[in-house]
Design a protein around this motif. Structure first.
Motif, PDB file in Angstrom:
ATOM      1  N   ARG A 123       0.768  -1.216   0.161  1.00 16.83           N
ATOM      2  CA  ARG A 123      -0.023  -0.033  -0.046  1.00 16.83           C
ATOM      3  C   ARG A 123       0.936   1.367  -0.058  1.00 16.83           C
ATOM      4  O   ARG A 123       0.614   2.399  -0.664  1.00 16.83           O
TER       5      ARG A 123
ATOM      6  N   LYS B 110       0.755   4.206  -2.788  1.00 18.65           N
ATOM      7  CA  LYS B 110       0.655   5.534  -2.555  1.00 18.65           C
ATOM      8  C   LYS B 110       1.506   6.605  -2.835  1.00 18.65           C
ATOM      9  O   LYS B 110       1.207   7.497  -3.192  1.00 18.65           O
TER      10      LYS B 110
ATOM     11  N   PRO C  19      -5.685  10.353  -5.434  1.00 20.87           N
ATOM     12  CA  PRO C  19      -6.298   9.717  -4.314  1.00 20.87           C
ATOM     13  C   PRO C  19      -7.156   8.525  -4.848  1.00 20.87           C
ATOM     14  O   PRO C  19      -6.884   7.416  -4.025  1.00 20.87           O
ATOM     15  N   GLU C  20      -7.858   8.607  -5.922  1.00 20.45           N
ATOM     16  CA  GLU C  20      -8.954   7.767  -6.137  1.00 20.45           C
ATOM     17  C   GLU C  20      -8.077   6.438  -6.877  1.00 20.45           C
ATOM     18  O   GLU C  20      -8.617   5.348  -6.682  1.00 20.45           O
TER      19      GLU C  20
ATOM     20  N   ASP D  44      -5.147   5.570  -6.098  1.00 24.50           N
ATOM     21  CA  ASP D  44      -4.592   4.835  -4.966  1.00 24.50           C
ATOM     22  C   ASP D  44      -5.801   3.806  -4.271  1.00 24.50           C
ATOM     23  O   ASP D  44      -5.380   2.954  -3.932  1.00 24.50           O
ATOM     24  N   THR D  45      -6.794   4.645  -4.186  1.00 29.10           N
ATOM     25  CA  THR D  45      -7.792   3.774  -3.508  1.00 29.10           C
ATOM     26  C   THR D  45      -8.425   2.548  -4.310  1.00 29.10           C
ATOM     27  O   THR D  45      -8.386   1.389  -3.543  1.00 29.10           O
TER      28      THR D  45
ATOM     29  N   SER E  63      -5.361  -0.070  -4.230  1.00 30.77           N
ATOM     30  CA  SER E  63      -5.039  -0.778  -3.018  1.00 30.77           C
ATOM     31  C   SER E  63      -6.012  -1.491  -2.553  1.00 30.77           C
ATOM     32  O   SER E  63      -6.223  -2.189  -1.448  1.00 30.77           O
ATOM     33  N   TYR E  64      -7.316  -1.650  -3.128  1.00 31.76           N
ATOM     34  CA  TYR E  64      -8.662  -2.220  -2.580  1.00 31.76           C
ATOM     35  C   TYR E  64      -8.408  -3.716  -2.230  1.00 31.76           C
ATOM     36  O   TYR E  64      -9.063  -4.098  -1.414  1.00 31.76           O
TER      37      TYR E  64
ATOM     38  N   ASP F 241      -5.849  -5.612   1.192  1.00 33.79           N
ATOM     39  CA  ASP F 241      -6.609  -5.322   2.963  1.00 33.79           C
ATOM     40  C   ASP F 241      -6.042  -6.450   3.649  1.00 33.79           C
ATOM     41  O   ASP F 241      -6.556  -6.446   4.725  1.00 33.79           O
TER      42      ASP F 241
END
Length: 431
Positions: A124, A128, A134-135, A137-138, A141-142, A145
């Motif tokens: 992550r 990042k 930001p989106e 990266d989101t 990275s989903y 987790d």
């Protein structure tokens, strides 16, 4: 630390406590050993410092062949230079005990605890730090987790450390490079999942909405590409042309495997060979070439590199065969994704192909990719009526046995033993 068992990823802190209890029982009578410290440090759970330093190394790799003379290993001249090194690099040089042997099951996730503990945090961070969006990266990275099985990085690090022990080269710098190869393997795998979700229009994966269900196709596709680009930059920084060539083959195979799956119209005689080739390219190549890369970066000879490659190939094929079998027998809750998904996508996997031998009526269904009403339900029923599931498991078991044989060609160590345990985990997994 979580571990892979027949029920999937489960918390196994009690296993660690059992290991500490075992060490206390074995070495508690030795002069100077006072048992687990009430204020354990970050590197181990033992005091005084000298015993702590030695036993902590044992704690990460211990678990087998403990005979009456095994405590003599505590006097081994092989020592870590600092507590920091204990966290990043641990090994156990074992001897064959003269007395009766008591076997203790090795848990690969426990002996690799230091290498895997912050694994997804590191992924992550890489994602990042590579973008100001930001989106992006989101989305990228989903799937990082920590809810996946982490099979690929675990097997990669097991093989890396087994090879390092075999070559008597266990430097922290080498392990760090091999860990980057493990990072690459998981990043490429997750990028392929992101792309698969777009191709298959999936709605559910790993027990939660798929990335495809939350963002539009264009953004998801680019996020998958972004993961691959960050992983490629990381490998380029290793400055090893040979490693780069080996790992690049993974991407080539992934694309070709996907094309084979999309355009499958082979004849009955070609069908199973086509399936196995596609399975190698889409699943096994990643594991095989990642393991080979750990041998290449360690400057192992061609024979050792081939052992690593073939071990990974067999584990990868077995893993996918079991996955295809579970698609017919596990629940959606167990799998974290819909069952009978392959049939609904028009794919004939090993259980179906074996079932075709007993029920030829499946052949036209395979050719039309189960596209007519009732095809999926009828094929599912016939697979269960046939011996297709048993034959699939038998083939997976053959590949696991071959993987065990290959692992035994390396010098015995906790990591080599762990490679053999992985084969059992793969054949007995339930998700």
């Amino acid at each position: 630390m979580a571990c892979l068992s027949t029920s999937g990823r489960v918390v196994c802190g009690s296993r660690r406590q059992q290991t500490h209890k075992l060490l206390y029982q074995l070495f508690g009578s030795r002069p100077g050993y006072t048992g687990p410290s009430s204020t354990s440090t970050s590197t181990g759970l033992f005091s005084p410092p000298k015993v702590q330093q030695q036993a902590a190394r044992l704690c990460h790799g211990l678990s087998f062949s403990l005979g009456k003379d095994y405590p003599d290993l505590l006097q081994s001249p092989h020592k870590c230079s600092s507590k920091a090194n204990l966290r990043h690099h641990s090994s156990v040089h074992t001897q064959q005990p003269a007395g009766p042997v008591r076997e203790f099951q090795i848990d690969p996730y426990i002996i690799l605890d230091d290498d895997l503990k912050y694994f997804y945090d590191d992924v992550r961070y890489l994602l990042k730090s590579g973008t100001s969006q930001p989106e992006l990266d989101t989305i990228a990275s989903y799937y990082f987790d920590g809810q996946g099985k982490a099979l690929r990085p675990m097997v990669t690090m097991l093989m890396a450390k087994a090879i390092n022990y075999h070559l008597n080269n266990e430097s922290h710098q080498l392990v760090h490079k091999q860990r980057q190869i493990a990072l690459f393997s998981e990043m490429v795998h997750s990028a392929s999942l992101v792309h698969d979700d777009v191709i298959d229009q999936s709605d559910f994966r790993r027990g939660k909405p798929s990335v495809n269900a939350l963002w539009n196709h264009k953004k998801v596709t680019m996020a998958g590409d972004y993961i691959l680009s960050i992983a490629s930059i990381m490998i380029a920084r290793l400055r090893s042309d040979d490693v780069t060539i080996v790992l690049s083959q993974i991407l080539t195979d992934l694309v070709q495997g996907e094309f084979m799956q999309l355009g499958s119209r082979e004849t009955e005689n070609e069908r199973f060979a086509h399936y196995l080739t596609k399975t190698y390219r889409k699943t096994a190549s990643l594991i095989a070439n990642a393991l080979k890369a750990t041998a290449v970066i360690a400057q192992a000879d061609d024979n050792v590199a081939e052992v690593a490659f073939q071990y990974g190939r067999n584990i990868g094929l077995a893993f996918q065969l079991v996955d295809d079998m579970l698609d017919f027998v596990s629940s959606t809750e167990q799998m974290g994704k819909p069952t009978a998904a392959d049939l609904k996508l028009g794919l004939a996997t090993a259980p179906v192909l074996f079932a075709c031998e007993k029920y030829p009526e499946l052949n036209p269904m395979v050719m039309r990719r189960f596209s007519e009403p009732g095809d999926v339900e009828r094929a599912f029923e016939l697979v269960h009526k046939s011996h297709g599931l048993e034959q699939t498991r038998f083939l997976a078991k053959k590949h696991c046995n071959e993987a065990i044989r290959l692992a035994q060609e390396l010098t015995e160590s906790p990591y080599q033993k762990g490679l053999q345990v992985v084969a059992d985990l793969v054949i007995n997994r339930m998700k």
